[in-house]
Each structure stands twice: as structure tokens, then as C-alpha cells.
Design a protein around this motif. Sequence first.
Motif, short mmCIF file in Angstrom:
data_model
loop_
_atom_site.label_atom_id
_atom_site.label_comp_id
_atom_site.label_asym_id
_atom_site.label_seq_id
_atom_site.Cartn_x
_atom_site.Cartn_y
_atom_site.Cartn_z
N UNK A 1 0.82 -1.21 0.00
CA UNK A 1 0.00 0.00 0.00
C UNK A 1 0.86 1.26 0.00
N UNK A 2 2.04 1.21 0.59
CA UNK A 2 2.93 2.38 0.57
C UNK A 2 3.45 2.65 -0.84
N UNK A 3 3.36 1.65 -1.71
CA UNK A 3 3.72 1.83 -3.12
C UNK A 3 2.58 2.44 -3.92
N UNK A 4 1.42 2.61 -3.27
CA UNK A 4 0.24 3.17 -3.91
C UNK A 4 -0.24 4.42 -3.16
N UNK A 5 0.60 5.46 -3.08
CA UNK A 5 0.17 6.65 -2.34
C UNK A 5 -1.07 7.27 -3.00
N UNK A 6 -2.02 7.66 -2.17
CA UNK A 6 -3.28 8.19 -2.69
C UNK A 6 -3.07 9.38 -3.62
N UNK A 7 -2.08 10.21 -3.34
CA UNK A 7 -1.85 11.41 -4.15
C UNK A 7 -1.35 11.11 -5.56
N UNK A 8 -0.91 9.87 -5.80
CA UNK A 8 -0.39 9.52 -7.13
C UNK A 8 -1.35 8.67 -7.95
N UNK A 9 -2.40 8.18 -7.32
CA UNK A 9 -3.35 7.31 -8.03
C UNK A 9 -4.16 8.13 -9.02
N UNK A 10 -4.14 7.71 -10.29
CA UNK A 10 -4.87 8.41 -11.34
C UNK A 10 -6.26 7.83 -11.58
N UNK A 11 -6.39 6.52 -11.41
CA UNK A 11 -7.68 5.89 -11.69
C UNK A 11 -7.79 4.56 -10.94
N UNK A 12 -9.03 4.23 -10.54
CA UNK A 12 -9.35 2.95 -9.91
C UNK A 12 -10.53 2.37 -10.68
N UNK A 13 -10.34 1.16 -11.20
CA UNK A 13 -11.38 0.52 -12.01
C UNK A 13 -11.66 -0.86 -11.44
N UNK B 1 -9.26 -6.44 1.76
CA UNK B 1 -9.97 -5.45 2.57
C UNK B 1 -9.09 -4.24 2.89
N UNK B 2 -7.80 -4.47 3.10
CA UNK B 2 -6.86 -3.36 3.33
C UNK B 2 -6.79 -2.46 2.10
N UNK B 3 -6.74 -3.07 0.93
CA UNK B 3 -6.70 -2.31 -0.31
C UNK B 3 -7.96 -1.45 -0.46
N UNK B 4 -9.11 -2.05 -0.24
CA UNK B 4 -10.37 -1.32 -0.39
C UNK B 4 -10.43 -0.17 0.62
N UNK B 5 -10.04 -0.41 1.86
CA UNK B 5 -10.03 0.64 2.87
C UNK B 5 -9.10 1.79 2.46
N UNK B 6 -7.98 1.45 1.89
CA UNK B 6 -7.01 2.45 1.41
C UNK B 6 -7.62 3.28 0.28
N UNK B 7 -8.19 2.61 -0.71
CA UNK B 7 -8.74 3.30 -1.88
C UNK B 7 -9.94 4.16 -1.52
N UNK B 8 -10.71 3.76 -0.53
CA UNK B 8 -11.89 4.53 -0.13
C UNK B 8 -11.54 5.90 0.43
N UNK B 9 -10.27 6.13 0.73
CA UNK B 9 -9.82 7.43 1.22
C UNK B 9 -9.61 8.44 0.09
N UNK B 10 -9.69 7.97 -1.15
CA UNK B 10 -9.56 8.88 -2.30
C UNK B 10 -10.76 9.82 -2.34
N UNK B 11 -10.53 11.09 -2.71
CA UNK B 11 -11.65 12.02 -2.81
C UNK B 11 -12.62 11.60 -3.92
N UNK B 12 -13.89 11.67 -3.65
CA UNK B 12 -14.94 11.33 -4.63
C UNK B 12 -14.90 9.87 -5.07
N UNK B 13 -14.34 8.99 -4.24
CA UNK B 13 -14.34 7.56 -4.54
C UNK B 13 -15.77 7.05 -4.53
N UNK B 14 -16.15 6.29 -5.55
CA UNK B 14 -17.53 5.78 -5.64
C UNK B 14 -17.75 4.66 -4.64
#
Length: 94
Positions: A9-21, A54-67
Motif C-alpha cells: 500500500x505504501x507503493x500506492x500513495x493516494x496522491x499519485x493514483x490516477x484511476x481505480x477501475x 480489505x486493506x486495499x479497499x479501505x485504502x482506496x476509499x480514502x480517495x476524494x470522490x471515490x464511488x
Amino acid sequence: MTVIDSDLLSSLPLTTIDQVIFFKRDELTTDLICCDVVIGDQRWTFHEELAGWDLLISHLQLLPSFREDWFSEVTQRPFTACETVAFTRHRTGS
């Protein structure tokens, strides 16, 4: 990759994620829920059977406007492709 952990998850900082599909793969008798995380020109692919999903999903849900409805959108119709973009970063300027 067999485990999603804090090091990954530290390799996937929220500020660098461009898209989640999110999407499904037909596994004959079941559907496998998958997730692509796009950072620049790199694409990371994960699936729900990986330890730490579940850790991944919890991490991604912190993105702004995450569906938050991504799961119901992806699982709506069994055994059909249901790609759902849960997050896209809108960059300004060039």
C-alpha cells in the motif's frame, strides 16, 4: 503477488493514483471481483481472493470522490462484464 500488505500500500500513495477501475472475471462457476489501480503509465491489478483485499479497499476509499457504490455496480448482473470506474483524478493544466 499473493498478499496485499502495508508495504504494498505504501507503493500506492493516494496522491499519485490516477484511476481505480473495478471489474469481474468470469471463472465459470463464480465471478472474481478485480481492481486495477492506475498510476501514470503503470497498472496494478488485484483481485478479491488476495490476502489483504480489505486493506486495499479501505485504502482506496480514502480517495476524494471515490464511488462507494462500486460493489453493487460491478456485481449487478452475474457473469457479465461490468467495468466500473470508482475514481479518476482530474488534473488541471499541462
